[in-house]
Scaffold this motif. Structure first.
Motif, PDB file in Angstrom:
ATOM      1  N   ASN A 194       0.806  -1.212   0.000  1.00  0.00           N
ATOM      2  CA  ASN A 194       0.000   0.000   0.000  1.00  0.00           C
ATOM      3  C   ASN A 194       0.841   1.264   0.000  1.00  0.00           C
ATOM      4  OD1 ASN A 194      -2.383  -1.553   0.188  1.00  0.00           O
ATOM      5  ND2 ASN A 194      -2.094  -1.750   2.403  1.00  0.00           N
ATOM      6  N   GLY A 195       2.174   1.105  -0.124  1.00  0.00           N
ATOM      7  CA  GLY A 195       3.039   2.267  -0.110  1.00  0.00           C
ATOM      8  C   GLY A 195       3.293   2.815   1.269  1.00  0.00           C
ATOM      9  N   GLU A 196       2.826   2.098   2.288  1.00  0.00           N
ATOM     10  CA  GLU A 196       2.996   2.553   3.662  1.00  0.00           C
ATOM     11  C   GLU A 196       4.113   1.750   4.325  1.00  0.00           C
ATOM     12  OE1 GLU A 196      -0.770   2.000   5.428  1.00  0.00           O
ATOM     13  OE2 GLU A 196      -1.762   3.580   4.290  1.00  0.00           O
ATOM     14  N   ARG A 197       4.483   2.183   5.516  1.00  0.00           N
ATOM     15  CA  ARG A 197       5.549   1.529   6.254  1.00  0.00           C
ATOM     16  C   ARG A 197       4.973   0.578   7.281  1.00  0.00           C
ATOM     17  NH1 ARG A 197       9.538  -0.512   6.523  1.00  0.00           N
ATOM     18  NH2 ARG A 197       9.685  -0.113   8.738  1.00  0.00           N
ATOM     19  N   SER A 198       5.697  -0.504   7.479  1.00  0.00           N
ATOM     20  CA  SER A 198       5.359  -1.445   8.544  1.00  0.00           C
ATOM     21  C   SER A 198       6.568  -1.562   9.463  1.00  0.00           C
ATOM     22  CB  SER A 198       5.012  -2.815   7.960  1.00  0.00           C
ATOM     23  OG  SER A 198       4.847  -3.759   8.980  1.00  0.00           O
ATOM     24  N   ASP A 199       6.324  -1.428  10.750  1.00  0.00           N
ATOM     25  CA  ASP A 199       7.424  -1.465  11.704  1.00  0.00           C
ATOM     26  C   ASP A 199       7.719  -2.876  12.208  1.00  0.00           C
ATOM     27  OD1 ASP A 199       7.821   1.239  11.573  1.00  0.00           O
ATOM     28  OD2 ASP A 199       6.418   1.686  13.192  1.00  0.00           O
ATOM     29  N   GLU A 200       7.077  -3.882  11.626  1.00  0.00           N
ATOM     30  CA  GLU A 200       7.265  -5.240  12.096  1.00  0.00           C
ATOM     31  C   GLU A 200       8.620  -5.778  11.647  1.00  0.00           C
ATOM     32  OE1 GLU A 200       3.944  -7.954  11.963  1.00  0.00           O
ATOM     33  OE2 GLU A 200       2.648  -6.328  11.312  1.00  0.00           O
ATOM     34  N   ILE A 201       9.348  -6.376  12.573  1.00  0.00           N
ATOM     35  CA  ILE A 201      10.676  -6.927  12.314  1.00  0.00           C
ATOM     36  C   ILE A 201      10.632  -8.418  12.602  1.00  0.00           C
ATOM     37  CG2 ILE A 201      13.108  -6.834  12.975  1.00  0.00           C
ATOM     38  CD1 ILE A 201      12.671  -3.960  13.822  1.00  0.00           C
ATOM     39  N   TYR A 202      11.179  -9.215  11.689  1.00  0.00           N
ATOM     40  CA  TYR A 202      11.090 -10.673  11.805  1.00  0.00           C
ATOM     41  C   TYR A 202      12.489 -11.276  11.859  1.00  0.00           C
ATOM     42  CZ  TYR A 202       6.437  -9.522  10.044  1.00  0.00           C
ATOM     43  OH  TYR A 202       5.201  -8.969   9.864  1.00  0.00           O
ATOM     44  N   LYS A 203      12.656 -12.192  12.773  1.00  0.00           N
ATOM     45  CA  LYS A 203      13.931 -12.905  12.913  1.00  0.00           C
ATOM     46  C   LYS A 203      13.936 -14.122  11.998  1.00  0.00           C
ATOM     47  CE  LYS A 203      16.577 -15.523  16.351  1.00  0.00           C
ATOM     48  NZ  LYS A 203      16.648 -15.919  17.770  1.00  0.00           N
ATOM     49  N   ILE A 204      14.988 -14.249  11.190  1.00  0.00           N
ATOM     50  CA  ILE A 204      15.038 -15.373  10.241  1.00  0.00           C
ATOM     51  C   ILE A 204      16.323 -16.185  10.355  1.00  0.00           C
ATOM     52  CG2 ILE A 204      13.527 -14.184   8.600  1.00  0.00           C
ATOM     53  CD1 ILE A 204      16.017 -13.614   6.915  1.00  0.00           C
ATOM     54  N   GLY A 205      17.282 -15.777  11.204  1.00  0.00           N
ATOM     55  CA  GLY A 205      18.518 -16.547  11.301  1.00  0.00           C
ATOM     56  C   GLY A 205      19.290 -16.207  12.562  1.00  0.00           C
ATOM     57  N   TYR A 244      15.936 -18.117   0.106  1.00  0.00           N
ATOM     58  CA  TYR A 244      15.378 -17.880  -1.223  1.00  0.00           C
ATOM     59  C   TYR A 244      14.156 -16.980  -1.187  1.00  0.00           C
ATOM     60  CZ  TYR A 244      18.510 -21.412  -3.124  1.00  0.00           C
ATOM     61  OH  TYR A 244      19.629 -22.101  -3.510  1.00  0.00           O
ATOM     62  N   CYS A 245      13.561 -16.807  -0.019  1.00  0.00           N
ATOM     63  CA  CYS A 245      12.401 -15.926   0.092  1.00  0.00           C
ATOM     64  C   CYS A 245      12.433 -15.233   1.453  1.00  0.00           C
ATOM     65  CB  CYS A 245      11.108 -16.725  -0.084  1.00  0.00           C
ATOM     66  SG  CYS A 245       9.629 -15.712  -0.209  1.00  0.00           S
ATOM     67  N   PRO A 304       7.365 -18.547   9.948  1.00  0.00           N
ATOM     68  CA  PRO A 304       8.521 -19.422  10.192  1.00  0.00           C
ATOM     69  C   PRO A 304       8.506 -20.684   9.342  1.00  0.00           C
ATOM     70  CG  PRO A 304       7.587 -18.649  12.265  1.00  0.00           C
ATOM     71  CD  PRO A 304       6.633 -18.242  11.190  1.00  0.00           C
ATOM     72  N   THR A 305       7.325 -21.163   8.997  1.00  0.00           N
ATOM     73  CA  THR A 305       7.245 -22.363   8.159  1.00  0.00           C
ATOM     74  C   THR A 305       7.816 -22.102   6.785  1.00  0.00           C
ATOM     75  OG1 THR A 305       5.250 -23.047   9.349  1.00  0.00           O
ATOM     76  CG2 THR A 305       5.699 -24.116   7.237  1.00  0.00           C
ATOM     77  N   ILE A 306       7.448 -20.959   6.187  1.00  0.00           N
ATOM     78  CA  ILE A 306       7.963 -20.601   4.864  1.00  0.00           C
ATOM     79  C   ILE A 306       9.472 -20.380   4.919  1.00  0.00           C
ATOM     80  CG2 ILE A 306       7.873 -18.877   3.033  1.00  0.00           C
ATOM     81  CD1 ILE A 306       5.480 -20.729   3.095  1.00  0.00           C
ATOM     82  N   ALA A 345       7.418 -23.166  -2.120  1.00  0.00           N
ATOM     83  CA  ALA A 345       7.204 -22.297  -0.965  1.00  0.00           C
ATOM     84  C   ALA A 345       7.471 -20.838  -1.318  1.00  0.00           C
ATOM     85  CB  ALA A 345       8.105 -22.738   0.187  1.00  0.00           C
ATOM     86  N   THR A 346       8.492 -20.597  -2.148  1.00  0.00           N
ATOM     87  CA  THR A 346       8.770 -19.218  -2.596  1.00  0.00           C
ATOM     88  C   THR A 346       7.621 -18.681  -3.417  1.00  0.00           C
ATOM     89  OG1 THR A 346      11.153 -19.643  -2.604  1.00  0.00           O
ATOM     90  CG2 THR A 346      10.354 -17.792  -3.915  1.00  0.00           C
ATOM     91  N   LEU A 347       7.135 -19.481  -4.363  1.00  0.00           N
ATOM     92  CA  LEU A 347       6.003 -19.057  -5.191  1.00  0.00           C
ATOM     93  C   LEU A 347       4.769 -18.821  -4.334  1.00  0.00           C
ATOM     94  CD1 LEU A 347       4.680 -18.557  -7.940  1.00  0.00           C
ATOM     95  CD2 LEU A 347       4.287 -21.031  -8.112  1.00  0.00           C
ATOM     96  N   ALA A 348       4.527 -19.674  -3.341  1.00  0.00           N
ATOM     97  CA  ALA A 348       3.350 -19.532  -2.486  1.00  0.00           C
ATOM     98  C   ALA A 348       3.396 -18.219  -1.707  1.00  0.00           C
ATOM     99  CB  ALA A 348       3.250 -20.715  -1.532  1.00  0.00           C
ATOM    100  N   ALA A 349       4.542 -17.897  -1.133  1.00  0.00           N
ATOM    101  CA  ALA A 349       4.651 -16.678  -0.334  1.00  0.00           C
ATOM    102  C   ALA A 349       4.454 -15.437  -1.196  1.00  0.00           C
ATOM    103  CB  ALA A 349       6.006 -16.634   0.368  1.00  0.00           C
ATOM    104  N   VAL A 350       5.072 -15.403  -2.374  1.00  0.00           N
ATOM    105  CA  VAL A 350       4.941 -14.221  -3.248  1.00  0.00           C
ATOM    106  C   VAL A 350       3.523 -14.118  -3.790  1.00  0.00           C
ATOM    107  CG1 VAL A 350       5.788 -13.117  -5.350  1.00  0.00           C
ATOM    108  CG2 VAL A 350       7.381 -14.310  -3.848  1.00  0.00           C
ATOM    109  N   ALA A 351       2.929 -15.246  -4.198  1.00  0.00           N
ATOM    110  CA  ALA A 351       1.578 -15.218  -4.749  1.00  0.00           C
ATOM    111  C   ALA A 351       0.569 -14.777  -3.697  1.00  0.00           C
ATOM    112  CB  ALA A 351       1.217 -16.592  -5.299  1.00  0.00           C
TER     113      ALA A 351
END
Length: 776
Positions: free
Chosen positions: A517-528, A555-556, A564-566, A639-645
């Motif tokens: 939506n062109g807006e900012r999200s302040d959510e931060i996610y831990k991935i590693g 990859y995504c 976390p599953t993705i 899984a990459t296609l699912a998340a982007v779609a």
């Protein structure tokens, strides 16, 4: 890469109390006090009590002052108020000189003594201005370290014992001091009630120390003929093989990951992880031990003082930059060779001024000299675009649309036509410019990310899209821990921009630069976790990171960060035992990641199908993306296609992808989504909720005036306070919502068999019970 050296001063000989230059050896003074006052001037002083200045322009030395006969210098340090990259500008006018009788003097630019202070009861081994310029430290052989103001007033005595201190240095943030006594190294934080960190470092005496401003690591050299590298907690990161003689000097480069090591007749240029680029051995003439090493402010030259009184100036050559089919090598201080590997062509680029930095990428070579920036296009190599007035460029980063330079005064973002696109400013930016490094600033596709040095948990995001309001009003992103490194993604679309960062706990996080939506999200996610380095791909949103014993490819990392599953399905970790230790990432172009270990380049290819999938998704070619996944039949791709779609609201494709990835719960949820009105606020909110973006889902519902659904969403998440806030705020539009929230809360409390405890609900308890009891 290697160092090219030259001798700038003959031996100092003492004849009848006078100092002269001669080729004959009699009594020579060790040159242990050397420092740069600018990028072209070196000040040095020896036991002959004379302060000399050597100029790179005139290539000659002149005497600028004479110290008292009873003042035997032991250390010398210039204060550069304009920062490391000031180049000796308006602030470099204060010189600190220490002596062997416990005194130190502060001189101005004209070499007039401003203050002379008796500080210690024995010789001062180290005298250093703090990196922020607020004060100075003196460490003596009496076992005392004192901190003084810039005017020479004593502030505090931070260390006091009986063992002699041989060397002391400031931490890059001026909040700690590292010093050595005997075979031990200690770190003393300056904060109140902080504990001293002390460890056994060398078998013999520790002779020299250096604290890196780039990597926050410490180098030490000792009488055991070895140099070692430590982290800020005292853990050993590298131990060299034994040299022939004691290590007498070490110095980290202020702008790059280089370490210089000096010993008897030998100067070594190393990477900050310890492995050696090149060695320069001095056999004719013999120079003795290298007692003092000092890098210039721009990090391109080094001055060396020797035990035989020789002044040696060296500069780095044969630095390389490789991108796609292009390779740039610096042949000398004023020339660069650009080679096209695919065609075999070779161009030598000569410059009127000394080259201090260059960067290669996206078909462009950007070269910074002392006062200019040259922009070369690989197709028009003979007609560069020149930008004047950019002095002492410290960092250059090239992007797909723009390039960024950090110089002595500010940050500048240019287009490749030489037009200034943005000069970002944020609170306290001017004071922080000297402290910024390449790890604290990152240029993405349409975003410039800058870490706040005064608050290392804060990141400022500047929008680079023309006309964007955030060009001069950046959005701030706050993390929970201090950040060690940040990186903005270099590819994607304007709606798919992400920024990743590694904090001081070595954990990897991802956040959006801008959502759909062109807006900012302040959510931060831990991935590693346990990351030492990271880098985004040049053409796709794929991220690579290095751990202690392996490397991982996400990859995504952007679209799947909230799930976390993705992330688990789209992350591949591979062992690096065969690579060796201390692995760094040199580049990530197309589908090839180039690692570097002990000077060897190690190219590794990522999943080519995933690279093709990202390119198809970037262009919106959904049928082509499905063909790639059906052909490869790999869980990573599905899984990459699912998340982007899902993010793009392509529900039919998302359902097939989740089914192929065996995510049955998400398939059932998508089937529920398809029963909702297409493109409605409810469907879009539920779609965001499936991605784990609860704040985004709530925002969509509130913007669509779906207040009842927004309250229902908060209740589903058991966010009772938020449900009450929404109901109270929109009571005029939906008068029944408030009572509904109270009734649901009453049922919840009754099921728990507890009394109300939330302060927000306590005022409504009596009325709630009155309204509900008769109906029971």
């Amino acid at each position: 890469m290697k160092l090219r050296t030259r001798f700038c001063k003959k031996n100092f000989l003492k004849t009848n109390g006078a100092t002269e230059e001669s080729g004959q050896k009699n009594t020579n003074y060790p040159l242990i006090c050397v420092d740069w006052s600018s990028n072209e001037e070196i000040y040095f002083v020896s036991d002959d009590h004379q302060i000399f200045k050597w100029s790179d322009v005139s290539r000659d030395s002149v005497e600028v002052a004479k110290l008292p006969d009873d003042f035997v210098p032991t250390d010398l340090h210039w204060l550069l108020l304009g920062g490391r990259g000031s180049g000796g500008g308006k602030g470099s006018d204060t010189l600190l000189v220490c002596s062997n009788d416990g005194r130190f003097v502060i001189l101005n630019k004209s070499a007039r003594v401003e203050r002379s202070i008796s500080a210690h009861g024995a010789a001062i081994s180290s005298g250093r201005w703090s990196p922020d310029g607020a004060g100075l430290l003196t460490a003596g052989e009496d076992g005392v370290i004192k901190i003084w103001s810039r005017s020479g007033m004593l502030r505090s005595t931070v260390v006091q014992n009986e063992e002699a201190i041989h060397c002391a240095r400031w931490a890059p943030n001026s909040t700690s001091i590292v010093f050595c006594q005997g075979g031990h190294i200690s770190i003393k934080p300056l904060a109140a009630n902080s504990k001293l960190i002390r460890w056994r470092a060398h078998d013999g005496l520790v002779l020299c120390l250096s604290w890196s401003t780039q990597s926050n690591i410490i180098a030490s050299g000792g009488e055991d003929f070895r140099f070692k590298i430590w982290d800020a907690q005292g853990a050993n990161l590298f131990t060299s093989a034994a040299e022939e003689h004691a290590i007498t000097s070490v110095a980290f480069n202020p702008e790059k990951d280089y370490l210089l090591v000096g010993t008897f007749n030998l100067l070594k240029l190393c990477h900050s992880t310890g492995w050696t680029y090149s060695s320069s051995r001095f056999s004719s003439p013999v120079v003795g031990s290298l007692f003092s090493l000092s890098w210039s402010a721009d990090g391109t030259q080094v001055a060396c003082g020797t035990s035989t009184g020789q002044l040696i100036v060296a500069y780095a050559i044969e630095q390389e930059a490789v991108s796609s089919n292009l390779k740039a090598i610096s042949n000398s201080r004023k020339s660069i060779t650009l080679r096209d590997i695919s065609t075999g062509t070779r161009d030598v680029l000569d410059f009127p001024q000394r080259v201090i930095n260059f960067s290669l990428g996206y078909g462009h070579l950007v070269v910074a000299t002392t006062h200019q920036v040259h922009i070369y296009n690989e197709k028009y190599i003979n007609t560069p675009i020149i930008i004047d007035g950019r002095n002492d460029t410290r960092v250059i980063q090239v992007g797909k649309k723009y390039f960024m330079i950090l110089d002595a005064t500010s940050i500048w973002v240019y287009t490749y036509t030489g037009r200034l696109h943005l000069n970002p400013r944020y609170p306290g930016s001017q004071a922080q410019i000297p402290l910024l490094t390449w790890r604290s600033i990152s240029l993405g596709l349409d975003v410039l990310a800058i870490r706040d040095n005064s608050d290392p948990t804060m990141v400022y995001l500047f929008d680079l899209i023309p006309g964007a309001s955030r060009q001069y009003e950046p959005h701030s992103l706050k993390a929970k821990q201090q950040l060690a490194e940040i990186a903005a993604c270099r590819a994607g679309t304007p709606d798919d921009q992400f920024v990743s960062f590694i904090d001081t706990n070595r954990e990897l996080f991802v956040s959006e630069s801008r959502n759909l939506n062109g807006e900012r999200s302040d959510e931060i996610y831990k991935i590693g976790t346990q990351l030492t380095a990271m880098m985004w791909a040049s053409e796709t949103n794929i991220l690579v990171g290095v751990h202690d014993s392996c490397y991982s490819i996400w990859y995504c990392p952007g679209e799947g960060a909230s799930d976390p599953t993705i992330i688990a399905l789209t992350t591949v970790s591979l062992d690096t035992a065969e690579f060796g230790k201390h692995i760094t990432i040199e580049s990530f172009e197309d589908s090839v990641v180039t690692f570097c270990s002990a000077g060897a380049r190690l190219p590794v290819t990522v999943n080519l199908y995933c690279e093709l999938l990202h390119r198809a998704l970037l262009e919106g070619q959904w049928p082509q993306a499905l063909k790639i996944c059906r052909l490869a039949q790999h869980a990573n791709l599905w899984a990459t296609l699912a998340a982007v779609a899902t993010r793009k609201h392509q529900l039919q494709i998302s359902e097939e992808a989740y089914a192929a990835a065996l995510q049955i719960d998400k398939v059932s949820y998508l089937q529920h989504l398809k029963t909702l009105t297409p493109s409605s606020a409810e469907q879009m909110a539920e779609n965001s909720l499936m991605l784990g973006r609860m704040l985004e889902a709530e925002t969509i519902l509130l913007h669509g005036r779906k207040y009842e659904q927004a309250v229902g969403l908060a209740l589903r998440m058991h966010n009772w306070r938020r449900a009450l806030e929404i109901a109270q705020k929109h009571q005029s539009e939906a008068p029944d919502l408030f009572q509904k929230v109270l009734q649901e809360r009453w049922k919840y409390i009754k099921a728990l068999q507890r009394e109300e405890w939330d302060p927000l609900y306590l005022p409504h308890v009596v009325k709630e019970e009155t309204d509900n009891t008769p109906s029971e």
